[in-house]
Design an enzyme around this catalytic site. Structure first.
Site, mmCIF file in Angstrom:
data_model
loop_
_atom_site.group_PDB
_atom_site.id
_atom_site.type_symbol
_atom_site.label_atom_id
_atom_site.label_comp_id
_atom_site.label_asym_id
_atom_site.label_seq_id
_atom_site.Cartn_x
_atom_site.Cartn_y
_atom_site.Cartn_z
ATOM 1 C CD GLU A 296 -10.100 -58.314 1.610
ATOM 2 O OE1 GLU A 296 -11.014 -58.341 1.261
ATOM 3 O OE2 GLU A 296 -9.612 -59.720 2.389
ATOM 4 C CG ASP B 54 -4.609 -53.390 1.184
ATOM 5 O OD1 ASP B 54 -4.549 -54.699 1.777
ATOM 6 O OD2 ASP B 54 -5.615 -52.268 1.428
ATOM 7 C CG ASP C 67 -1.914 -56.340 -0.601
ATOM 8 O OD1 ASP C 67 -1.743 -56.547 0.822
ATOM 9 O OD2 ASP C 67 -2.840 -56.702 -1.082
ATOM 10 C CG ASP D 1 -3.243 -61.016 0.554
ATOM 11 O OD1 ASP D 1 -3.717 -60.504 1.523
ATOM 12 O OD2 ASP D 1 -3.444 -61.985 -0.251
#
Ligand code: 28F
Length: 638
Positions: free
Chosen positions: A428, A501, A503, A505
């Site tokens: 990403e 990641d 997180d 997202d």
């Protein structure tokens, strides 16, 4: 209580043999002795009440589950006849509860024996499979009662009092020597009784569960019948036609009831029933429905010049996109086919449903032009999307066929062409993509950075998927096409590794890609080619010792106990971009050291489920999911 000595006449012996057969092979009668079979006991009893309602004599059914899983079912019908048969001396009530399949021909006067799971094995099966059963009947000014233990009469039918009411009440405790569990699942029962109330317009069915401190209860009564059913099914969706299309007509001795309501979704939800049985495998009634729907909407479109002379007909799948519909027919002699006997085979029913629906639907559309227009607009865009998807598929097939000349610009390919040794990292964002490109081993590792707007595959038709700038590079890089064209032998990499990641997202892109692979490249998952990279969450640094990478919070705690906390720096990685190429190679890409998680079908299905939940139209389940899971969220970066 004095022991009741029963004189067994010939027919009584036959009765006992019948019930013995049930106890020997219960699965033959109720499907299984799991909790599903346990629920069938309740369905059998309630079906007799519904038959009495269909015959027009019962308006209320109440189901109660008490401590110890004792079930009571009560109706306000006529009460099972108690007068003794002149020849056999046996009353109808005793027959219904002791003779196998007796309920079948007795199900009220309506003649449509409704049924639970295995199409009406009768209340006698409940008696045979219960430790005890007590039947109380009110009719003819009196109260009558009889009782059984595992099918054997312990209390013959006796008048025990007066009453000016009528009805039947059955109380029973399932036999724990037969069933794996006696724990009824309230939600399952409630769902089925709600469905039965929708299917029997105006009948009130209430259920209460008194086993816990706080009782559970529900009360269903739908004057709107199937109209209420489709409104319930669409309660969290955006409707195209607020007023459902509703058709109710008796064609000969086949009552037909249909309700249709369109939403802005792309899925097709059609439920069909025969004598209240959910015909999951469809059958002739559903066939008649689909034929009529396609014919009537095409005729209307042509007659109103929405479809021009030169336009091709709308296909059935275009017209059913976004449809929620329920069809219910009642057939005296239903023939059930299919794997689970839930497919209607009566060929005459196709024509019956078609003719009922042709007239009624055409009339409805003429009288409601705004609904007709809204639905047809959606059908036409569905037809266009289908055509575009076909072209896009064609294009992708050609591009894939053309091989390397059409590889996505951002792909940093590897030099080896041996698919089984090659792997592609889908990353990403360009920053992570950059360090991955520098950190990788070019021989067998390719990098594809993703960018652009996140596509919601839940709300996108296939044509949007093919042309989406985030997903098309993935399709071309993998090189095996998508959907029905997907050919696993053509994949260019043995491992497709999602590196996102740790997180929110990252979780989003991971879920999107898993959902995409699950829906459009399923063999890739089934074949075990899809993996998740595991970047570290923390780096512990301390003078004099090499950096220590931790992949979980537990690992961090553990390492801190060895190392101790003084003079220690802890970095929490928020994104892959925070690692330089060497670190990324060292921690996440080096096959000697990295941790990869192989994605299983269950993971993908779970992702798909969560994707539908989080990205679909249904607002309430999304809110519930977030509320239920919010407590687990540690690093929500808003
Ligand atoms: C809680 C379970 O089983 N209710 C039932 C009836 C009513 C009749 C019936 C049942 C027809 C002729 C045998 C009454 N009066 N609730 C129930 N309610 N069965 S089961 O008839 C059974 C046969 O005798 C009934 C007139 N006709 C039918």
């Amino acid at each position: 209580m004095e022991k009741y000595e029963h004189k067994y006449g010939a027919d009584q012996i036959q009765v006992l043999e019948g019930l013995e057969a049930v106890r020997k092979r219960p699965g033959m009668y109720i499907g299984s002795v799991s909790v599903r079979g346990l629920h069938h006991l309740v369905y059998e009893i309630v079906d007799n009440c519904v038959d009495e309602a269909l015959a027009g004599y019962c308006n209320n059914i109440h189901i109660k589950i008490e401590k110890g899983n004792i079930v009571t079912v009560e109706d306000d019908g006529r009460g099972i006849p108690v007068d003794k048969h002149k020849k056999t001396g046996i009353s109808a009530a005793e027959t219904v509860y002791t003779v196998l399949h007796a309920g079948g021909k007795f199900g009220g006067d309506s003649g449509y024996k409704v049924s639970g799971g295995l199409h009406g094995v009768g209340a006698s099966v409940v008696n045979a499979l219960s430790e005890w059963t007590e039947v109380t009947i009110q009719r003819d000014g009196g109260i009558f009662q009889m009782a059984f233990e595992r099918g054997k009469t312990t209390k013959p039918l006796t008048r025990i009092g007066d009453s000016n009411k009528t009805g039947t009440k059955v109380k029973f405790l399932a036999d724990n020597t037969i069933f794996e569990t006696l724990e009824y699942e309230y939600e399952v029962l409630e769902k089925r009784f709600r469905e039965m109330a929708f299917l029997t317009k105006g009948l009130r069915i209430s259920i209460e569960d008194l086993r816990e401190e706080t009782p559970k209860k529900a009360d269903f009564c739908f004057e709107g019948g199937l109209k209420s059913f489709v409104e319930f099914l669409n309660k969290n969706k955006e409707k195209l036609n607020t007023q459902p299309i509703y058709i109710e007509k008796n064609s000969g001795d086949v009552p037909v009831e249909i309700a249709i309501q369109y939403t802005n979704s792309y899925s097709e939800n059609i439920y069909s029933f025969v004598n209240n049985i959910n015909t999951i495998e469809g059958g002739t009634h559903l066939e008649g429905f689909k034929r009529s729907l396609t014919k009537v909407f095409n005729d209307y479109a042509r007659n109103h010049n929405i479809l021009k002379e030169k336009d091709a007909n709308l296909q059935g799948e275009d017209i059913r996109e976004g449809i929620t519909a329920v069809i219910s027919v009642k057939v005296k002699e239903p023939q059930f086919e299919g794997q689970t006997k839930t497919k209607l085979g009566n060929s005459e029913v196709t024509g019956i449903v078609q003719s009922v629906m042709n007239d009624a639907l055409a009339t409805f559309l003429e009288e409601n032009p705004s609904v007709a227009k809204a639905v047809l607009e959606k059908c036409i865009s569905a037809a266009r999307a289908r055509e575009a998807a076909r072209k896009a598929r064609e294009l992708v097939r050609r591009k894939t066929a053309l091989e390397s000349s059409t590889l996505p610009g951002k792909l940093a390919d590897c030099s080896s062409k041996q698919a089984e040794e090659c792997e592609i990292y889908i990353v990403e964002g360009d920053s992570a993509g950059g360090s991955a490109k520098q950190g990788r081993d070019r021989k067998f590792q390719a990098i594809l950075p993703l960018w652009g707007k996140m596509l919601n595959v839940e709300k996108s038709r296939a044509d949007k998927i093919y042309n989406n700038d985030k997903l098309q590079p993935v399709i071309l890089a993998v090189g095996a096409g998508i959907g029905a064209d997907f050919d696993i032998t053509k994949i260019r990499y043995g491992k497709v590794i999602i590196m996102a990641d740790a997180d929110v997202d990252g979780a989003h892109i991971r879920t999107l890609l898993l959902t995409f692979f699950f829906r459009y490249m399923r063999p890739l998952i089934e074949n075990g080619n899809v993996y998740l990279a595991q970047p570290p969450l923390y780096k512990i640094s301390k003078k004099g010792i090499p950096d220590v990478y931790c992949y979980t919070d537990e690992e961090l705690e553990k390492n801190l106990q060895e190392i101790g906390r003084d003079g220690v720096g802890i970095q929490r990685y928020k994104g892959l971009g925070e690692m330089n190429p060497e670190q990324l190679w060292d921690t996440t890409m080096d096959p000697e050291k990295r941790i990869l998680i192989k994605v299983t079908m269950e993971d993908a299905m779970k992702a798909d489920e969560i994707f539908t939940l989080l990205m679909g139209d249904d607002v309430n389940p999304r809110r519930k999911f977030i509320e239920d899971n919010a407590k687990y969220v540690k690093n929500l970066d808003i």
